[in-house]
Scaffold this active site. Sequence first.
Site, PDB file in Angstrom:
ATOM      1  N   ASP A  16      -7.042  -3.089  11.190  1.00 28.42           N
ATOM      2  CA  ASP A  16      -5.772  -2.087  11.413  1.00 28.42           C
ATOM      3  C   ASP A  16      -5.609  -1.609  12.846  1.00 28.42           C
ATOM      4  OD1 ASP A  16      -3.307  -0.785  10.686  1.00 28.42           O
ATOM      5  OD2 ASP A  16      -4.270   1.140   9.564  1.00 28.42           O
ATOM      6  N   CYS A  69       0.717  -1.254  -0.099  1.00 21.49           N
ATOM      7  CA  CYS A  69      -0.031   0.258  -0.543  1.00 21.49           C
ATOM      8  C   CYS A  69       0.962   1.206   0.280  1.00 21.49           C
ATOM      9  CB  CYS A  69      -1.098  -0.640   1.113  1.00 21.49           C
ATOM     10  SG  CYS A  69      -2.227   0.994   0.534  1.00 21.49           S
TER      11      CYS A  69
END
Length: 212
Positions: free
Chosen positions: A127, A7
């Site tokens: 996350d 990412c």
Amino acid sequence: MAKIKICGITREQDIDAVNAVLPDYIGFVFAKSKRQVDENRAKELKRRLDPRIKAVGVFVNEEVEKVIKLCTLHVIDLVQLHGDENDDYIKRLKNNVPNKIIRAVRVKGREDIEKAQALLSDYLLFDTYQEKDYGGTGKTFDWSMIPAMRKPFFLAGGINLYNAAHAIKHNPYCIDVSSGVETNGLKDPKKITDIVRLTRKLTGQPVNTELG
């Protein structure tokens, strides 16, 4: 058989690095971030991206019309929602585009994970919770609190070459790596190569043979 996502791609050399080893996904961050890209930049990078790699657009409380536009233009292949988007927002997306949706959950405790299984998204992403941050903290949380999941999930937050094997043991659909493959705030081709190859080895998947 865990997949891997790199990412926070921002540069042509980042694209060249991922094209060399073929992770399953890369991420373009459209939210405010040091890794933020705009529509035009993402278009340029997507044109350079090997079509075998899927591009994920990362958004925080973005206008739904903008997300739909990026999907329609094929700038992104999947949508990752990292803000306060609710089920109505997801329904609007699903009614307008076929792209799969990843819903990020900032984990404070096991109950956050258990509640998330009812969300309408196609995938979840777990996350680390940090107050006032919607993601990208580069910190891990206690992965042992992840229960057996009905819905496939991405696992993010501080994953790098040294803890990737431990992350994979928690049965994610995909590990999501960003700062863990950076040096001085920029994507490092060697770190990208090393973690993709490790992931393939650990999950018994073939490695891109172009690198020998």
